[in-house]
Design an enzyme around this catalytic site. Sequence first.
Site, PDB file in Angstrom:
ATOM      1  N   ASP A  93      44.336  21.251  -7.249  1.00 48.83           N
ATOM      2  CA  ASP A  93      45.262  20.417  -6.497  1.00 48.83           C
ATOM      3  C   ASP A  93      46.544  20.272  -7.322  1.00 48.83           C
ATOM      4  OD1 ASP A  93      46.155  18.748  -4.444  1.00 48.83           O
ATOM      5  OD2 ASP A  93      45.360  16.964  -5.402  1.00 48.83           O
ATOM      6  N   ASP A 148      49.313  17.332  -6.819  1.00 43.64           N
ATOM      7  CA  ASP A 148      49.603  15.930  -7.121  1.00 43.64           C
ATOM      8  C   ASP A 148      48.376  15.253  -7.715  1.00 43.64           C
ATOM      9  OD1 ASP A 148      52.392  15.439  -6.053  1.00 43.64           O
ATOM     10  OD2 ASP A 148      51.444  16.318  -4.292  1.00 43.64           O
TER      11      ASP A 148
END
Length: 256
Positions: free
Chosen positions: A12, A14
């Site tokens: 991922d 963020d």
Amino acid sequence: MNKKPIKNYLMDMDGVLISGRSIVPGADTFIRRLKELGAEFLVLTNNPLYTPKDLAHRLSAMGLDVPAERIFTSAMATASFLQAQKPEGTAFVIGESGLTEAVHGVGYVITDLDPDYVVLGETHSYNLGRITAAIRLIANGARFIATNPDPSGPTEDGIVPACGAMAALIEAASGKSPFFVGKPNPLMMRTALNYLDVHSEDTVMIGDRMDTDIVAGVESGMETVLVLSGVTNREDVDRYPYQPTRIVQSVGAIEV
């Protein structure tokens, strides 16, 4: 002594590589190490607003060198899904350039004239007229696709409504449920694995959310690493019926 094979990594963005406008400590070293070893990796994001080039530029400005071809968005996964379902179809699209470029890129025509699909992403300014048009098109038979189920997203000024919240409004008005392509749908993970041309058994999913990143990795048959540099605290983990393979403070603590 036989050396362990190098794993592939999906991660991922963020909460894993960046936090707000700064990089997570150790993220630059981790990415550099992956490159040095020749490991295959892909940065996954449910954010459909921006193109990979836009996101690569944003990361570069923070000091993180991730090429555009190493970034995979829910918009790209959505476009790939559309192409697989109905090649060269038509779609009414609510979204920014990250989504419209991806949809055009697979040979789709974007139109409000009897489209095959209504595709909902995210936009900086939701327009009631376009939302109304989407509701009417769906009610008249267009299939309802949404890039991701996130109800809200973070900004510098606080949370803003995201795709999941707008999808709920359109669903309530049209009576039709959307098909969400992005995480935690394993389809996003499978599409990303195909994009890299790697197998789930040899791939690690790194995320900061149990309810999207980790569950998607588990359901796709991958090893999973939860980092505590994002939204999940260690004490939250036991609440879930599935568990990550490992928990670390940040990507800087992952040995490649």
